[in-house]
Scaffold this active site. Structure first.
Site, mmCIF file in Angstrom:
data_model
loop_
_atom_site.group_PDB
_atom_site.id
_atom_site.type_symbol
_atom_site.label_atom_id
_atom_site.label_comp_id
_atom_site.label_asym_id
_atom_site.label_seq_id
_atom_site.Cartn_x
_atom_site.Cartn_y
_atom_site.Cartn_z
ATOM 1 N N GLY A 181 0.737 -1.261 0.000
ATOM 2 C CA GLY A 181 0.000 0.000 0.000
ATOM 3 C C GLY A 181 0.765 1.309 0.000
ATOM 4 O O GLY A 181 0.139 2.348 -0.143
ATOM 5 N N GLY A 183 2.938 2.531 -2.223
ATOM 6 C CA GLY A 183 3.457 2.960 -3.533
ATOM 7 C C GLY A 183 2.836 4.255 -4.054
ATOM 8 O O GLY A 183 1.697 4.593 -3.739
ATOM 9 N N CYS A 186 -0.222 3.518 -6.106
ATOM 10 C CA CYS A 186 -0.971 2.407 -5.527
ATOM 11 C C CYS A 186 -2.222 2.939 -4.834
ATOM 12 O O CYS A 186 -2.181 3.966 -4.165
ATOM 13 C CB CYS A 186 -0.057 1.737 -4.516
ATOM 14 S SG CYS A 186 -0.895 0.663 -3.385
HETATM 15 P P1 5GP Z 1 6.938 3.700 -5.421
HETATM 16 O O1 5GP Z 1 8.431 3.624 -5.374
HETATM 17 O O2 5GP Z 1 6.437 4.208 -6.730
HETATM 18 O O3 5GP Z 1 6.358 4.431 -4.254
HETATM 19 O O4 5GP Z 1 6.409 2.189 -5.241
HETATM 20 C C1 5GP Z 1 6.730 1.191 -6.165
HETATM 21 C C2 5GP Z 1 5.995 -0.081 -5.777
HETATM 22 O O5 5GP Z 1 4.584 0.100 -5.796
HETATM 23 C C3 5GP Z 1 6.206 -1.248 -6.713
HETATM 24 O O6 5GP Z 1 7.460 -1.871 -6.576
HETATM 25 C C4 5GP Z 1 5.048 -2.159 -6.341
HETATM 26 O O7 5GP Z 1 5.314 -2.946 -5.200
HETATM 27 C C5 5GP Z 1 3.952 -1.165 -5.977
HETATM 28 N N1 5GP Z 1 2.976 -1.049 -7.064
HETATM 29 C C6 5GP Z 1 3.198 -0.837 -8.374
HETATM 30 N N2 5GP Z 1 2.040 -0.761 -9.068
HETATM 31 C C7 5GP Z 1 1.046 -0.953 -8.176
HETATM 32 C C8 5GP Z 1 -0.377 -1.014 -8.292
HETATM 33 O O8 5GP Z 1 -0.983 -0.830 -9.345
HETATM 34 N N3 5GP Z 1 -1.041 -1.259 -7.137
HETATM 35 C C9 5GP Z 1 -0.401 -1.449 -5.961
HETATM 36 N N4 5GP Z 1 -1.126 -1.725 -4.888
HETATM 37 N N5 5GP Z 1 0.931 -1.369 -5.818
HETATM 38 C C10 5GP Z 1 1.642 -1.130 -6.905
#
Ligand code: 5GP
Length: 349
Positions: A181, A183, A186
């Site tokens: 959660g 991301g 996300c």
């Molecule tokens: P960020 O670095 O952008 O904050 O987080 C990246 C991570 O977000 C990814 O490695 C993956 O675990 C998560 N993530 C990517 N796409 C999605 C999505 O569509 N839904 C959710 N719940 N998590 C995502």
């Protein structure tokens, strides 16, 4: 129903307390860590940052660029076997040493990695990645992969609590990926009400993993280099980045030009954009748990990485850590209710 009363913290809830240091300059700080693993006999050394296995971020081009910085890329699972073959045969050992092969948990995924790993012995890492790592199916799939690849470095996730970290490590994972959660694209917390503030997840999961000689990847929620420092400070062995690496030349996606400014699309792997792209349809039973955003195009990833590494080196000098490995030991978090002074943000480009 039960309520846990102790407060769980995210990156925005803390700062790192400075400590007396004998380091004179950031250039004295060593960000390289040398890892040995619970199951695999491979030793890997490098800067433990990982480009996320999202289809826009975990590309072959990203792996080429980031290997120059001694940083890892978790390559996404949508490349075909043919594309993998071409990449493997045209890449140096050094680049392949910085590649993590991502897979889901289907029978086809298993067939696919067997094929990919049959092309070379230079690939070292496998990442078994599902949004909800609490499924028994992940555990049995992990055991299968561990049996077939006794000496590869295997990561599995995502989870956010100690007991599941332990179960995955006992079932064959060298490294457990932590994050549900946090991301940038996300929406799981909004759609499902499920999640765990990332810093507390790191602290609790690192404790569980290290007790079994395992390691963790903090996955998601870093929006500035200070967050990456907090993740390492909390005990993460590796930190995975999606959003912070988006919008670069190495990413997949068209550059859109509007009023002489350039933009790129960045989307979550379970967003409507990704579902349409890879499944050709939006399945009725599945809600989107990801966003699609249009972000300014930022050119090559090199300057973003230099900026991140400079920030991390600076954190280490503030707390007197000569090596990144010492950062956790030297970290004291203070709980805060303020972060950046945003008074001039309206003038920001
Ligand atoms: P960020 O670095 O952008 O904050 O987080 C990246 C991570 O977000 C990814 O490695 C993956 O675990 C998560 N993530 C990517 N796409 C999605 C999505 O569509 N839904 C959710 N719940 N998590 C995502």
């Amino acid at each position: 129903m039960r309520i846990e009363e102790d407060i769980k913290l995210g990156f925005k809830d803390v700062l790192i307390r400075p400590k007396r240091s004998i380091l004179k300059s950031r250039s004295q700080v060593d960000l390289i860590r040398v890892f040995s693993f619970k199951y695999s006999s491979i030793t890997w050394s490098g800067i433990p940052i990982i480009a996320a296995n999202m289809d826009t971020i975990g590309t072959f081009q990203m792996a080429e660029s980031l290997s120059n910085f001694n940083i890892l890329t978790a390559v996404h699972k949508y490349y075909s076997i043919e594309e993998w073959k071409n990449f493997i045969f045209s890449s140096s050992k050094y680049i392949l040493n910085h590649v993590i092969v991502s897979i889901g948990t289907s029978k086809d995924d298993f067939i696919k990695i067997k094929k990919i790993f049959s092309f070379t012995s230079e690939l070292k890492y496998i990442c078994i990645d599902v949004a909800n790592g609490y499924s028994e199916y992940l555990v049995s799939f992990l055991k299968l992969v561990r049996d077939f690849f006794p000496d590869k470095i295997i990561c599995a996730g995502n989870v956010v609590t100690g007991e599941m970290v332990e179960e995955l490590i006992i079932s064959g994972a060298d490294i457990v990926k932590v994050g549900i959660g946090p991301g940038s694209v996300c929406t799981t917390r909004v759609k499902t009400g499920v999640g765990y503030p990332q810093l507390s997840a790191i602290i609790e999961c690192a404790d569980a993993a290290h007790g079994l000689n395992g390691q963790i990847i903090s996955d998601g929620g870093c929006s500035v280099s200070g967050d990456i420092a907090k993740a390492f400070g909390g005990g993460a062995d590796f930190v995975m980045l999606g959003g912070m690496l988006s919008g670069h030349t190495e990413c997949t996606g068209d550059i859109i030009e509007e009023k002489s400014k350039k933009y790129m699309l960045f989307y979550g792997m379970s967003s409507i954009s990704a579902m349409k792209r890879y499944e050709g349809e939006i399945r009725g039973y599945r809600a989107s748990e990801g966003k699609t955003v249009k972000i300014p195009f930022r050119g090559n990833v090199d300057s973003t990485i230099s900026d991140i590494l400079g920030g991390l080196r600076s954190t280490c000098t503030y707390v007197g850590a000569e090596k990144l490995k010492e950062l956790t030991k030297r970290t004291t978090f203070i709980r805060v209710t303020e972060q950046e002074n945003c008074i001039f943000n309206i003038f920001k480009e």
